[in-house]
Design a protein around this motif. Structure first.
Motif, PDB file in Angstrom:
ATOM      1  N   ALA A 246       0.843  -1.202   0.000  1.00 33.98           N
ATOM      2  CA  ALA A 246       0.000   0.000   0.000  1.00 33.98           C
ATOM      3  C   ALA A 246       0.880   1.254   0.000  1.00 33.98           C
ATOM      4  O   ALA A 246       0.586   2.227  -0.705  1.00 33.98           O
ATOM      5  N   ALA A 247       1.977   1.233   0.739  1.00 34.09           N
ATOM      6  CA  ALA A 247       2.911   2.377   0.764  1.00 34.09           C
ATOM      7  C   ALA A 247       3.549   2.569  -0.608  1.00 34.09           C
ATOM      8  O   ALA A 247       3.744   3.699  -1.058  1.00 34.09           O
ATOM      9  N   LYS A 248       3.836   1.470  -1.282  1.00 42.09           N
ATOM     10  CA  LYS A 248       4.413   1.540  -2.630  1.00 42.09           C
ATOM     11  C   LYS A 248       3.423   2.203  -3.593  1.00 42.09           C
ATOM     12  O   LYS A 248       3.796   3.097  -4.367  1.00 42.09           O
ATOM     13  N   GLU A 249       2.181   1.788  -3.537  1.00 40.86           N
ATOM     14  CA  GLU A 249       1.156   2.370  -4.408  1.00 40.86           C
ATOM     15  C   GLU A 249       0.961   3.858  -4.125  1.00 40.86           C
ATOM     16  O   GLU A 249       0.848   4.667  -5.058  1.00 40.86           O
ATOM     17  N   ARG A 250       0.952   4.231  -2.840  1.00 45.88           N
ATOM     18  CA  ARG A 250       0.827   5.649  -2.458  1.00 45.88           C
ATOM     19  C   ARG A 250       1.999   6.464  -2.992  1.00 45.88           C
ATOM     20  O   ARG A 250       1.819   7.546  -3.539  1.00 45.88           O
ATOM     21  N   ALA A 251       3.198   5.922  -2.849  1.00 49.83           N
ATOM     22  CA  ALA A 251       4.396   6.626  -3.305  1.00 49.83           C
ATOM     23  C   ALA A 251       4.378   6.807  -4.825  1.00 49.83           C
ATOM     24  O   ALA A 251       4.734   7.881  -5.334  1.00 49.83           O
ATOM     25  N   GLU A 252       3.947   5.785  -5.550  1.00 52.38           N
ATOM     26  CA  GLU A 252       3.869   5.892  -7.014  1.00 52.38           C
ATOM     27  C   GLU A 252       2.856   6.964  -7.418  1.00 52.38           C
ATOM     28  O   GLU A 252       3.110   7.752  -8.345  1.00 52.38           O
ATOM     29  N   LYS A 253       1.726   7.017  -6.714  1.00 48.50           N
ATOM     30  CA  LYS A 253       0.704   8.036  -6.993  1.00 48.50           C
ATOM     31  C   LYS A 253       1.259   9.438  -6.704  1.00 48.50           C
ATOM     32  O   LYS A 253       1.084  10.365  -7.503  1.00 48.50           O
ATOM     33  N   LEU A 254       1.944   9.593  -5.572  1.00 51.70           N
ATOM     34  CA  LEU A 254       2.523  10.891  -5.207  1.00 51.70           C
ATOM     35  C   LEU A 254       3.610  11.320  -6.192  1.00 51.70           C
ATOM     36  O   LEU A 254       3.728  12.512  -6.509  1.00 51.70           O
ATOM     37  N   MET A 255       4.373  10.363  -6.700  1.00 52.18           N
ATOM     38  CA  MET A 255       5.398  10.680  -7.695  1.00 52.18           C
ATOM     39  C   MET A 255       4.755  11.216  -8.974  1.00 52.18           C
ATOM     40  O   MET A 255       5.218  12.213  -9.537  1.00 52.18           O
TER      41      MET A 255
ATOM     42  N   ALA B 114       3.437  14.749  -8.274  1.00 59.96           N
ATOM     43  CA  ALA B 114       4.543  15.707  -8.149  1.00 59.96           C
ATOM     44  C   ALA B 114       5.159  15.999  -9.509  1.00 59.96           C
ATOM     45  O   ALA B 114       5.515  17.145  -9.813  1.00 59.96           O
ATOM     46  N   HIS B 115       5.258  14.970 -10.344  1.00 61.35           N
ATOM     47  CA  HIS B 115       5.810  15.151 -11.688  1.00 61.35           C
ATOM     48  C   HIS B 115       4.907  16.063 -12.520  1.00 61.35           C
ATOM     49  O   HIS B 115       5.383  16.968 -13.218  1.00 61.35           O
TER      50      HIS B 115
ATOM     51  N   GLN C  10       9.566  19.438  -7.487  1.00 62.21           N
ATOM     52  CA  GLN C  10      10.773  18.629  -7.316  1.00 62.21           C
ATOM     53  C   GLN C  10      10.913  18.085  -5.884  1.00 62.21           C
ATOM     54  O   GLN C  10      11.265  16.936  -5.679  1.00 62.21           O
ATOM     55  N   ARG C  11      10.619  18.910  -4.909  1.00 58.85           N
ATOM     56  CA  ARG C  11      10.759  18.486  -3.505  1.00 58.85           C
ATOM     57  C   ARG C  11       9.811  17.331  -3.181  1.00 58.85           C
ATOM     58  O   ARG C  11      10.214  16.339  -2.576  1.00 58.85           O
TER      59      ARG C  11
ATOM     60  N   GLU D   8      11.045  14.138  -4.893  1.00 60.12           N
ATOM     61  CA  GLU D   8      12.156  13.497  -4.195  1.00 60.12           C
ATOM     62  C   GLU D   8      11.676  12.744  -2.955  1.00 60.12           C
ATOM     63  O   GLU D   8      12.130  11.630  -2.684  1.00 60.12           O
ATOM     64  N   ARG D   9      10.755  13.325  -2.199  1.00 57.92           N
ATOM     65  CA  ARG D   9      10.210  12.640  -1.019  1.00 57.92           C
ATOM     66  C   ARG D   9       9.466  11.367  -1.430  1.00 57.92           C
ATOM     67  O   ARG D   9       9.582  10.328  -0.778  1.00 57.92           O
ATOM     68  N   ALA D  10       8.697  11.443  -2.496  1.00 61.61           N
ATOM     69  CA  ALA D  10       7.950  10.273  -2.970  1.00 61.61           C
ATOM     70  C   ALA D  10       8.901   9.184  -3.469  1.00 61.61           C
ATOM     71  O   ALA D  10       8.643   7.993  -3.259  1.00 61.61           O
ATOM     72  N   GLN D  11      10.000   9.577  -4.104  1.00 60.64           N
ATOM     73  CA  GLN D  11      10.981   8.595  -4.579  1.00 60.64           C
ATOM     74  C   GLN D  11      11.615   7.851  -3.408  1.00 60.64           C
ATOM     75  O   GLN D  11      11.804   6.636  -3.470  1.00 60.64           O
ATOM     76  N   ILE D  12      11.909   8.566  -2.332  1.00 57.94           N
ATOM     77  CA  ILE D  12      12.472   7.927  -1.140  1.00 57.94           C
ATOM     78  C   ILE D  12      11.450   6.977  -0.521  1.00 57.94           C
ATOM     79  O   ILE D  12      11.778   5.847  -0.145  1.00 57.94           O
ATOM     80  N   ALA D  13      10.201   7.415  -0.441  1.00 55.87           N
ATOM     81  CA  ALA D  13       9.143   6.553   0.106  1.00 55.87           C
ATOM     82  C   ALA D  13       8.996   5.285  -0.745  1.00 55.87           C
ATOM     83  O   ALA D  13       8.804   4.186  -0.203  1.00 55.87           O
TER      84      ALA D  13
END
Length: 145
Positions: free
Chosen positions: A103-112, A115-116, A121-122, A125-130
């Motif tokens: 679920a965290a992976k899916e959230r991070a992909e959505k946030l990336m 953000a894109h 950019q900030r 970068e946070r979404a990429q780390i997540a």
């Protein structure tokens, strides 16, 4: 008569306390400057860790017994045959809630993606780390199978 196996202590500490403590013949981890391995008698060391899998081989005789710990950065210090890893978070493979990690992976992909699209950019970068953390947890979880 063969020499007894030389083992050293490995402790992993997070803000929640000690999460791992065992004796080991070798540990493998990813430092920010590349892959590292430490054995008994290694030169003293202090280095930053990248997000990755810390592999702790408990004993050469038990070569199949390797503990995998998902570490989200931090530091490793080795001296006097004791390895201490200090990390913001770390989980043994057997303790990872893989559905939460997915679920965290899916959230991070959505946030990336968001953000894109916003050229933020900030946030990107946070979404990429997540995403790296989630993928690492899933990967470490899969090592226990």
């Amino acid at each position: 008569m063969a020499d007894p196996e030389k083992l050293f202590r490995v402790d992993i500490v997070t803000p929640d306390g000690l999460i791992y403590s065992h004796r080991s013949s070798i540990i493998d981890m990813r430092a920010i400057d590349g892959q590292r391995s430490i054995m008994y008698g290694h030169t003293p060391l202090l280095t930053s860790l990248a997000i990755g899998d810390v592999k702790v081989r408990r004993s050469r005789e038990m070569s199949r017994k390797v503990d995998h710990i998902a570490v989200n950065g931090g530091y490793i210090e080795f001296s006097n045959n004791t390895a201490t890893i200090i990390a913001d978070s770390a989980e043994r493979a057997r303790n990872i809630d893989v559905s939460r990690a997915e679920a965290a992976k899916e959230r991070a992909e959505k946030l990336m993606k968001e953000a894109h699209e916003k050229h933020d950019q900030r946030s990107l970068e946070r979404a990429q780390i997540a995403l790296k953390r989630a993928v690492n947890r899933i990967s470490v979880y899969n090592t226990k199978k």
